[in-house]
Write a protein that holds these residues in place. Structure first.
Motif, PDB file in Angstrom:
ATOM      1  N   THR A  35       0.681  -1.117  -0.003  1.00  0.00           N
ATOM      2  CA  THR A  35       0.159   0.016  -0.203  1.00  0.00           C
ATOM      3  C   THR A  35       0.878   1.085   0.082  1.00  0.00           C
ATOM      4  O   THR A  35       1.643   1.413   0.932  1.00  0.00           O
ATOM      5  N   HIS A  73       0.127  -3.035 -11.641  1.00  0.00           N
ATOM      6  CA  HIS A  73       0.715  -3.945 -10.484  1.00  0.00           C
ATOM      7  C   HIS A  73      -0.378  -4.304  -9.558  1.00  0.00           C
ATOM      8  O   HIS A  73      -0.726  -3.295  -8.558  1.00  0.00           O
ATOM      9  N   GLN A  74      -1.413  -5.367  -9.851  1.00  0.00           N
ATOM     10  CA  GLN A  74      -2.201  -5.629  -9.176  1.00  0.00           C
ATOM     11  C   GLN A  74      -1.941  -5.935  -7.730  1.00  0.00           C
ATOM     12  O   GLN A  74      -2.914  -5.854  -6.816  1.00  0.00           O
ATOM     13  N   VAL A  76      -0.344  -3.939  -5.838  1.00  0.00           N
ATOM     14  CA  VAL A  76      -0.179  -2.416  -5.200  1.00  0.00           C
ATOM     15  C   VAL A  76      -1.381  -1.595  -5.127  1.00  0.00           C
ATOM     16  O   VAL A  76      -2.096  -1.524  -6.119  1.00  0.00           O
ATOM     17  N   GLU A  77      -1.769  -1.181  -3.852  1.00  0.00           N
ATOM     18  CA  GLU A  77      -2.746  -0.226  -3.886  1.00  0.00           C
ATOM     19  C   GLU A  77      -2.342   1.026  -3.397  1.00  0.00           C
ATOM     20  O   GLU A  77      -1.393   1.153  -2.828  1.00  0.00           O
TER      21      GLU A  77
END
Lengths: 456, 456
Positions: A35, A73-74, A76-77
């Motif tokens: 995150t 980039h799945q 990464v939020e």
């Protein structure tokens, strides 16, 4: 602690600057959940911020939404929020909204801001250059100074001297000085009927004995020569003791100033001190060779916020060290995670080492100084250094669109002698501006204030 | 009176919009001295302002410094100042700075602003779209709404519906609606991890029986169909009776709204009433067939400020009539000056006539409606209308650089499904935003407020 040994690890990255973005992109390759928290929704390519301040580029040319950079980039939020504290024993980050984020690893890269050495009331009189908002504010003041002089000349037949005083002779000060000189002497000459913009004087006030203190002496001399060739005055050993509307004091001497800009000092983000570890006098956290503060191998301090020394000198607060620290911290987290999952811990003793490719600063539209250390050693100045600067900065801009936009904007500016983004937006106040003009009763200002602070 | 009959005449142009710029460029061909006065230093290409509001274009793409537009005309000077009154008997314009400008001819083209129909407290809750600052404010609110929803979803597991309510179904409302829908459904889909931006709902509330009231009925129907195809809801005959943070009232029905935008009404610049001549209910000055107010053949009212009728209908407040009025006034001044110098007065009886080439409005990134009247008559909709819209708007943009920049930006956006200028700048307040966040104690906001209103 957020998760046990055999659960997917959570990494919090605080800050979307060079260190944070590079850390997140490197972390994205691992089987961890990331995150990234930032107060802004965009990453700023700070080396080119002065070109926004001086109206050559637009904010969107050098800024990129963080979500957009990391969208593919799945794991990464991105969270637009502000970090206000830490709970180190429970491994939590406290957010301004009241919620908390748990982490297994924390990368803190919240950067730095201006330092007015305790004289915070100078901030509104002499803006610095750290954010897109700073850049548009500087642009507004510089352009309004010419507009004001034109009007005074038309109405009264004279105007105070168009002095632009830059406090601080580091790379930012030198680049601002060269760019203001270019604007006045090249781009604005045909725009006014009553004043001659080329009479503008740009003055750098540097407290230490030389400008560009981090550069080798021969390049310091070259830089000064090139600034003088542009008509920029440089005063070294000049200590600014006061900043007032319309002038600054150098010891007891009054120096007139239509616009004063601040490029003198930086201090680390206050988050460093909030952590509770020892810091240097600028607030940078003292870290070990793994970028960890004492006794917290799960916390990494990166970028401007970290006090890292190589060969007895602190690394400068610029893009290259920040990017390398971010990547290093991410890779080390990868090794630590791998060890938890049974790897032999290869490379765990590898300390951070800064790979120094050199430094560059531009001086106007044709000159620069470059202290090149890789792929060869060399001290360049003048046009070859400027061309190198240009290519390197286009190459490192994030995003294909931005590279095309910036390149074409520069080509246009260079060939046409026109710059493209000379808009005065926002409110119309200026120190020294006629008091009857642009005061809060000005409807547009009132309106923007109303929008900024909704009265609930 | 400023000058006698045989002296070079002075023309004051107030306003740097389409009417004022075109008047100044036409006047520059005459042997007269022209001063253009505007509060801003730049001309805004308003037809594309909504693309700045929705983050496709940057302000510098559609705005151009007025000095830069007029730099090559030596008999034109530009003054950045605000007109606060008139002395019609002495033929003077009064400026906010206290000085006065004498004129032989006056062209007043100070445009229009939003009208909230007396509910001025709605302005901060539902910004309109007239200036670059308006556009960046709308951009900020729309983007923050998605950020806020993402954070609420992450922290609380739910978020209020992402409703975007646009009050007013004229061209601006339709274009904003289409663009917001595109942003949510095409460009943002990959950017968030917790929310689905495509669930955003866009709603147009139009008080009259149809959207695009100035268009032929078949195109009104087409426009509605194309909006519906994008998922935009249209409610006609819907009278907004209140605007509050988070919702609007339609008669007695509460409609939730994350962001409310105002595209409902305009009123003329207050300078029209200051002149003292009869105006219509919007404050537009009633002029004769020469664009003169009663008994003042030396004064011309142009653009949105003028109430001009053709075939019993008032000309709309858009670019084409404004440009033609500006050119007409300039040419008529040329004839009047020539008469003073002994010409026979040829053409002095020629009244203003609007040459209507038609109207266009885009609906998202692939559709538009075009009511074409020249060089042929036709009602177009869908992709051909959109292509026509695109070419016409690039052609009419002032400045080669802007044309290249806008064209390449559009090409990029269209081909990549990414938009380029999605920056949230300025303060971080939003109606409905957590009260603990972005309040004035937020340092960055405090700083921008300090800069906006220097405490002397």
């Amino acid at each position: 602690m957020a998760t046990g040994n055999n659960v997917r690890k959570r990494v919090i990255v605080v800050g979307g600057g060079f260190a944070g973005i590079n850390a997140a992109m490197e972390l994205a390759k691992l089987s961890v959940d990331i995150t990234l928290v930032d107060r802004k929704n965009y990453h700023t390519f700070q080396p080119l911020l002065y070109q926004v301040a001086l109206a050559v580029l637009s904010p969107a040319d050098i800024a990129q939404p963080i979500r957009s950079i990391l969208r593919d980039h799945q794991n990464v939020e991105v969270l637009m929020d502000e970090v206000v504290g830490f709970d180190l024993s429970d491994q939590r980050v406290l957010l301004k909204t009241g919620s908390q984020l748990e982490y297994d690893y924390l990368i803190l890269a919240s950067g730095s801001t201006h330092s007015y050495f305790g004289k915070d009331d100078w901030a509104k009189l002499a803006p610095g250059l750290k954010t897109v908002e700073d850049a548009t504010e500087i642009r507004r003041r510089v352009l309004l100074a010419f507009e004001l002089a034109e009007r005074q000349m038309q109405e009264a037949g004279s105007h105070p001297p168009l002095n632009f005083v830059i406090v601080g002779g580091g790379p930012t000060g030198v680049e601002l000085a060269g760019a203001i000189s270019d604007i006045a002497k090249l781009y604005m000459t045909k725009d006014f009927r009553h004043i001659d913009p080329a009479t503008a004087q740009v003055l750098i006030l540097e407290g230490s004995p030389s400008i560009l203190a981090a550069y080798p002496p021969d390049l310091q001399v070259k830089a000064r020569e090139q600034l003088n060739a542009l008509g920029v005055q440089v005063r070294t050993g000049a200590h600014v003791t006061d900043v007032q509307p319309g002038y600054v004091m150098v010891d007891d001497e009054r120096v007139e100033s239509a616009v004063t800009l601040w490029a003198a000092g930086v201090q680390a983000s206050p988050l460093g001190k909030l952590l509770g570890f020892p810091t240097d006098r600028r607030g940078c956290v003292l870290v070990d060779q793994f970028l960890n503060p004492p006794n917290h191998p799960e916390i990494f301090i990166c970028g401007d916020l970290a006090h890292v020394e190589e060969n007895g000198r602190q690394l400068p607060g610029v893009a290259q060290p920040a990017m390398q620290m971010g990547v290093y911290a991410a890779r080390r987290i990868g090794r630590l995670v791998a060890r938890d999952f049974g790897s032999d811990g290869t490379g765990l003793n590898q300390p951070f080492h800064y790979f120094d490719k050199g430094d560059m600063a531009t001086i106007g539209r044709k000159a620069a100084v470059a202290n090149i250390k890789w792929p060869f050693h060399g001290h360049w100045s003048g046009f070859p250094a400027w061309m190198t600067w240009l290519l390197v900065h286009i190459f490192f801009l994030i995003g294909f669109r931005n590279r095309i936009a910036v390149f074409s904007q520069w080509a246009w500016t260079y060939l046409s002698f026109r710059d493209g983004a000379r808009l005065i937006t926002g409110s119309q106040n200026l120190p020294g501006w006629n008091e009857n003009y642009g005061t809060p009763e000005d409807a547009s200002i009132q309106r923007s204030l109303d929008l900024a602070v909704p009265k609930t």
